[in-house]
Design an enzyme around this catalytic site. Structure first.
Site, PDB file in Angstrom:
ATOM      1  N   LYS A  15      -2.769  -6.338  -5.608  1.00  0.00           N
ATOM      2  CA  LYS A  15      -2.274  -4.967  -5.441  1.00  0.00           C
ATOM      3  C   LYS A  15      -2.356  -4.202  -6.748  1.00  0.00           C
ATOM      4  O   LYS A  15      -2.331  -4.792  -7.830  1.00  0.00           O
ATOM      5  CB  LYS A  15      -0.823  -4.973  -4.940  1.00  0.00           C
ATOM      6  CG  LYS A  15      -0.634  -5.636  -3.599  1.00  0.00           C
ATOM      7  CD  LYS A  15      -1.284  -4.830  -2.501  1.00  0.00           C
ATOM      8  CE  LYS A  15      -1.024  -5.473  -1.161  1.00  0.00           C
ATOM      9  NZ  LYS A  15      -1.882  -4.935  -0.138  1.00  0.00           N
ATOM     10  N   CYS A  16      -2.382  -2.888  -6.642  1.00  0.00           N
ATOM     11  CA  CYS A  16      -2.419  -1.972  -7.770  1.00  0.00           C
ATOM     12  C   CYS A  16      -1.273  -2.318  -8.723  1.00  0.00           C
ATOM     13  O   CYS A  16      -0.157  -2.565  -8.255  1.00  0.00           O
ATOM     14  CB  CYS A  16      -2.267  -0.552  -7.254  1.00  0.00           C
ATOM     15  SG  CYS A  16      -2.334   0.717  -8.513  1.00  0.00           S
ATOM     16  N   PRO A  17      -1.513  -2.393  -9.999  1.00  0.00           N
ATOM     17  CA  PRO A  17      -2.711  -2.008 -10.752  1.00  0.00           C
ATOM     18  C   PRO A  17      -3.634  -3.179 -11.099  1.00  0.00           C
ATOM     19  O   PRO A  17      -4.553  -3.024 -11.898  1.00  0.00           O
ATOM     20  CB  PRO A  17      -2.121  -1.430 -12.038  1.00  0.00           C
ATOM     21  CG  PRO A  17      -0.938  -2.319 -12.313  1.00  0.00           C
ATOM     22  CD  PRO A  17      -0.380  -2.639 -10.922  1.00  0.00           C
TER      23      PRO A  17
END
Length: 77
Positions: A15-17
């Site tokens: 998942k981001c980042p």
């Protein structure tokens, strides 16, 4: 189509980042002009990876939506 010289980097499930951070780290050890093929399932990568390339002087050669996320081909600038 991915050229034979592109390195595949599977970032699916992150998942981001993390996709951008890991892409930055991988590109930092590559030579100018080398290509990296990234696969990610993070929906924000469709925005984050192109922005990262633009901001850091890398060339986004290819971007496509896949069944499970996105695939990007980046040439190190």
């Amino acid at each position: 189509m991915m050229p034979d010289t592109a390195q595949l980097y599977d970032l699916r499930g992150l998942k981001c980042p993390l996709p951008v951070l890991k892409t930055r780290k991988r590109l930092s050890v590559m030579r100018h002009g080398e290509e990296l093929l990234i696969e990610t399932s993070d929906p924000l990568a469709g925005i984050d990876i192109p922005h990262f390339c633009y901001e850091n002087g890398h060339q986004l050669m290819e971007s496509e939506k896949t069944e499970t996320g996105h695939r990007f081909r980046i040439r190190k600038g």
